[in-house]
Design an enzyme around this catalytic site. Structure first.
Site, PDB file in Angstrom:
ATOM      1  N   ASP A 198      -0.864 -23.311   5.508  1.00  0.00           N
ATOM      2  CA  ASP A 198       0.021 -22.543   4.633  1.00  0.00           C
ATOM      3  C   ASP A 198       0.449 -21.286   5.391  1.00  0.00           C
ATOM      4  OD1 ASP A 198       1.265 -20.893   2.840  1.00  0.00           O
ATOM      5  OD2 ASP A 198      -0.264 -21.077   1.276  1.00  0.00           O
TER       6      ASP A 198
ATOM      7  N   ASP B  34      -1.663  -2.630   6.603  1.00  0.00           N
ATOM      8  CA  ASP B  34      -0.462  -3.342   7.036  1.00  0.00           C
ATOM      9  C   ASP B  34       0.718  -2.378   7.126  1.00  0.00           C
ATOM     10  OD1 ASP B  34      -0.523  -3.010   4.296  1.00  0.00           O
ATOM     11  OD2 ASP B  34      -0.380  -5.151   3.820  1.00  0.00           O
TER      12      ASP B  34
ATOM     13  N   HIS C 156       2.566  -3.207   0.850  1.00  0.00           N
ATOM     14  CA  HIS C 156       3.107  -3.974  -0.274  1.00  0.00           C
ATOM     15  C   HIS C 156       2.946  -3.171  -1.569  1.00  0.00           C
ATOM     16  CE1 HIS C 156       1.957  -7.060   2.738  1.00  0.00           C
ATOM     17  NE2 HIS C 156       3.097  -7.612   2.370  1.00  0.00           N
TER      18      HIS C 156
ATOM     19  N   HIS D  87      -2.608  -6.656  -6.020  1.00  0.00           N
ATOM     20  CA  HIS D  87      -1.570  -7.507  -6.634  1.00  0.00           C
ATOM     21  C   HIS D  87      -2.075  -8.261  -7.861  1.00  0.00           C
ATOM     22  CE1 HIS D  87       0.971  -6.680  -3.253  1.00  0.00           C
ATOM     23  NE2 HIS D  87       0.159  -7.261  -2.389  1.00  0.00           N
TER      24      HIS D  87
ATOM     25  N   ASP E 199      -1.037   0.796   1.221  1.00  0.00           N
ATOM     26  CA  ASP E 199      -0.733  -0.560   1.695  1.00  0.00           C
ATOM     27  C   ASP E 199       0.796  -0.707   1.753  1.00  0.00           C
ATOM     28  OD1 ASP E 199      -2.214  -3.567   1.637  1.00  0.00           O
ATOM     29  OD2 ASP E 199      -0.103  -3.603   1.064  1.00  0.00           O
TER      30      ASP E 199
ATOM     31  N   ASP F  59       1.489 -16.826  -3.563  1.00  0.00           N
ATOM     32  CA  ASP F  59       0.890 -16.339  -2.307  1.00  0.00           C
ATOM     33  C   ASP F  59      -0.615 -16.040  -2.391  1.00  0.00           C
ATOM     34  OD1 ASP F  59       3.531 -16.511  -1.612  1.00  0.00           O
ATOM     35  OD2 ASP F  59       3.678 -14.520  -0.714  1.00  0.00           O
TER      36      ASP F  59
ATOM     37  N   TYR G 271      -3.139  -6.924   8.795  1.00  0.00           N
ATOM     38  CA  TYR G 271      -3.173  -8.277   9.354  1.00  0.00           C
ATOM     39  C   TYR G 271      -3.065  -8.339  10.862  1.00  0.00           C
ATOM     40  CZ  TYR G 271      -2.675  -8.748   4.438  1.00  0.00           C
ATOM     41  OH  TYR G 271      -2.906  -8.607   3.096  1.00  0.00           O
TER      42      TYR G 271
HETATM   43  C1  Q6P Z   1       1.663 -10.909   1.080  1.00  0.00           C
HETATM   44  C2  Q6P Z   1       2.027 -12.295   0.691  1.00  0.00           C
HETATM   45  C3  Q6P Z   1       3.137 -13.236   2.535  1.00  0.00           C
HETATM   46  C4  Q6P Z   1       4.469 -13.614   3.079  1.00  0.00           C
HETATM   47  C5  Q6P Z   1       4.344 -14.056   4.512  1.00  0.00           C
HETATM   48  C6  Q6P Z   1      -4.057  -6.567  -1.694  1.00  0.00           C
HETATM   49  C7  Q6P Z   1      -3.050  -7.005   0.251  1.00  0.00           C
HETATM   50  C8  Q6P Z   1      -1.624  -7.260   0.590  1.00  0.00           C
HETATM   51  C9  Q6P Z   1      -1.290  -8.698   0.313  1.00  0.00           C
HETATM   52  C10 Q6P Z   1       0.049  -9.098   0.794  1.00  0.00           C
HETATM   53  C11 Q6P Z   1       0.421 -10.490   0.372  1.00  0.00           C
HETATM   54  N1  Q6P Z   1       3.246 -12.701   1.254  1.00  0.00           N
HETATM   55  N2  Q6P Z   1       5.425 -13.586   5.307  1.00  0.00           N
HETATM   56  O1  Q6P Z   1      -3.306  -7.428  -0.998  1.00  0.00           O
HETATM   57  O2  Q6P Z   1      -0.804  -6.393  -0.136  1.00  0.00           O
HETATM   58  O3  Q6P Z   1      -1.505  -6.915   1.924  1.00  0.00           O
HETATM   59 ZN    ZN Z   2      -0.317  -5.409   1.854  1.00  0.00          ZN
END
Ligand code: Q6P
Ligand code: ZN
Length: 675
Positions: free
Chosen positions: A22, A267, A176, A137, A174, A94, A307
């Protein structure tokens, strides 16, 4: 009361992973946790922290933020087959499930609550929980974005319930948007949620209209939800600092939290494939440092995203080392904040102007930001001088290189205090009285004194000048980090300090002067920046490196002072990037009003010059000396109370200086500049 830092971690939380292919979930790997912990161990931070064990959260605790139905469903996941888990994951956006993720999610909440307990019971001053799965999230009845339970939202509700905390600030750095946290507290004025996030006009995940700056909270909670959308990638240290100086910190001081929780995703740092931003790991030392004076230091940092394993590990280290009290590293030269960032900052300030008195003045005069918003839509984006990595591919993002942060260390002794001879002062932990002055000091002092004031020979000055030289020499030799010297005369002391500092240890000195009159400092060659907070109007200033700010007598002194510190002094100081900070206070200035705000000022300045501060206090004011010593030694100053509006005249005075200086000092800008 303990000054320690708690670290909460358990390897168990690295024991779940994605079991199938995935591409959206493959970045969320167990190594995120293990490399972070390993980096903390190698840096020596683990050994210096108070280790607090994790525990499982109870069902009752999880139900603080989640529905019974949702909890029941999550409880089924350990029994599912791989195929069922894969099918089940598709119900949400996700996220992936694993037989052990429910167990880890219980531990992640439990770890966060252990941290809240340790801080609220004063067993430690602050701390960090290294957890997986992340939380911000996650929603009442939905997993989302790698998150199962909302660790930080549960922690806030738990602190309200068990410790009757009245005001909680949640800072979500963060990259996001933590929409789960927003939904949880949207109508709650007792929890102030601040999030910045990559947004790109809603084209970035989770693509929600409610992530924009227009979502300010609902009903009673209006004004208590602050979204700062980043509409371009490539944001830098300057953009993040601008957001703190011009949005978060003024509101946070006005809100006056009793507890600070951080959704600490990394991130938002350089190298991250999701964020694609350019802020360096060192920025987290400064973000942490700038939040530490709030809530009398009660700060709980909880891991969310991050990440790029290298960037993540370095950023985690910067954060924990700052919580431990190590001086923050100097940031390399800051660029100007970009137009896109300034546009977002102007928009969020205007959107919140009805709710926060620090932004009240913008209500009447909001057309600039609206104009620019229109402009942006029309042109498809504001100009941005920086090379932005948006055209690069994700693969390249992982290959981005940046200098490794320098190892941080704190001198064996943090603070020395040199009281006037014959006076004993009670000193806090980490703080000693300056004993013998260094051998060469009297000679150096004599030489400087002769050079500066051949006319008067005042024997009374030799001892304090010797003290100044000694403290500066000890700083140079890394024997101490900072110091406080009591002096009878400011002119000679400041001249002597600046002279010795510029010849023996630095090329740039920031002088923060609380007092009237003119200090004998050369502000024309760029080696000194003098910011002066005074009560008597001085003559019009010509030099771009002399910034006088006159505060009117009477009510709202604290408000006027803190507004000047956050909106003027800190941006100037960070952009000037000194190697030494001189904090100078004239005798009797503002009497009992000064010590509380002075303590905050000294704490906030600790992020500069690697914490090298020399405080020169004229005369002897017991309160002021104690506050200075405490702040220099890293103790959080007592909270100032909720702040109201500054006096309009004080506000005007600050605006005038900002207008005069922002062409040269770009961190003072909080709107896109004209033309
Ligand atoms: C991002 C999901 C991924 C798209 C790939 C607390 C930590 C986070 C999670 C981010 C999920 N989309 N290109 O969660 O905010 O870093
Ligand atoms: Zn994030």
């Amino acid at each position: 009361m303990s000054s320690g830092c708690a670290l909460i971690f358990d390897e168990e939380m690295s024991r779940y992973k994605l079991l199938w292919k995935d591409p959206t979930c493959e970045i969320e790997v167990p190594e995120r946790l293990t490399v972070s912990y390993e980096a903390l161990r190698t840096s020596g931070a683990v050994q210096r922290c108070t280790q607090v064990p994790v525990r499982q959260a109870t069902e009752q605790e999880i139900l603080l933020a989640h529905s019974e139905e949702y909890l029941e469903v999550m409880k089924q996941t350990p029994k599912m087959t791989e195929e069922q888990l894969m099918e089940f994951s598709k119900k949400y956006n996700d996220v992936y499930f694993h037989q052990n993720i429910y167990h880890c999610a219980q531990l992640a909440v439990g770890a966060t609550l252990q941290l809240v307990d340790s801080v609220m019971k004063r067993e430690v001053r602050n701390g960090m929980a290294l957890v997986r799965p992340p939380g911000h999230h996650s929603q009442r009845s939905a997993a989302n974005g790698f998150c199962v339970f909302n660790n930080v939202a549960i922690a806030a509700l738990y602190a309200q319930k068990n410790y009757s905390v009245n005001r909680i600030l949640i800072v979500d750095w963060d990259i996001h948007h933590g929409q789960g946290v927003q939904y949880c507290f949207e109508e709650d004025p007792s929890v102030l949620y601040f999030s910045w996030h990559r947004y790109e006009h809603q084209t970035f995940w989770p693509n929600l209209p409610e992530s924009d700056y227009t979502s300010i909270g609902k009903g009673k909670g209006s004004g208590f939800n602050i979204n700062l959308p980043w509409n371009k990638v490539g944001m830098t240290n300057s953009d993040y600092l601008s957001a703190f100086f011009h949005v978060l910190l003024p509101v946070a001081y006005e809100f006056n939290p009793e507890l600070v929780l951080v959704c600490a995703g990394f991130d938002s740092a350089i190298g991250d494939p999701e964020g694609e931003m350019c802020a360096t790991p060192e920025i987290f030392a400064h973000l942490t440092q700038l939040l530490m004076p709030l809530a009398a230091g009660k700060m709980c940092v909880v891991l969310e995203g991050g990440y790029n394993l290298k960037s993540l590990a370095q950023s985690v280290c910067q954060t924990v080392q700052t919580l431990l009290g190590d001086p923050a590293p100097r940031l390399s030269e800051l660029s100007a904040p970009c137009d896109s960032a300034l546009d977002s900052i102007a928009n969020v300030r205007t959107a919140h102007s009805p709710y926060w008195s620090c932004f009240k003045h913008l209500g009447t005069n909001s057309d600039t930001s609206i104009k620019h918003r229109k402009l942006e839509e029309k042109n498809g984006g504001t100009k941005d001088a920086k090379p932005s990595p948006e055209t690069q591919t994700k693969k390249k993002m992982e290959d981005i290189v940046w200098p490794e942060p320098l190892p941080r260390s704190s001198p064996a002794l943090r603070t020395v205090v040199a009281p006037p001879s014959g006076v004993e002062v009670a000193l806090p932990e980490g703080c000693k009285s300056l004993g013998e002055i260094s051998k060469s000091a009297p000679e150096v002092a004599q030489k400087i004194r002769d050079k500066l004031c051949q006319d008067v020979v005042d024997q009374k000055m030799l001892q304090p000048l010797g003290n100044i030289i000694s403290v500066l020499d000890q700083m140079k030799n890394k024997e101490v980090c900072n110091g406080c010297v009591l002096v009878p005369d400011l002119n000679v002391s400041v001249q002597c300090s600046v002279e010795h500092a510029l010849t023996s240890l630095t090329k740039r000195v920031l002088i923060v002067f609380i007092g009237d009159g003119k200090l004998p400092v050369n502000t024309s060659d760029g080696t000194a920046l003098l910011v002066q907070i005074c009560s008597e109007e001085a003559e019009e200033e010509k030099s771009i490196n002399h910034v006088p700010l006159c505060l009117r007598k009477g009510e709202s002194f604290t408000e006027g002072f803190m507004q000047a510190v956050l909106g003027l002094l800190l941006p100037l100081a960070y952009e000037f990037n000194p190697y030494l900070v001189l904090g100078v206070v004239e005798e009797g200035k503002w009497k009992t009003l000064l010590p509380p705000v002075w303590g905050h000022l000294i704490s906030l300045l600790q992020g500069l010059a690697q914490g090298r501060t020399l405080a020169l206090l004229q005369g002897y004011d017991k309160d002021l000396v104690e506050v200075t010593a405490a702040a220099l030694s890293g103790a959080p100053a007592p909270a100032l109370g909720a702040l109201g509006p500054p006096k309009p005249e004080d506000f005007q005075a600050m605006e005038k200086q900002r207008q005069r200086l922002q062409k040269r000092w770009s961190l003072l800008r909080c709107t896109v500049s004209e033309s």
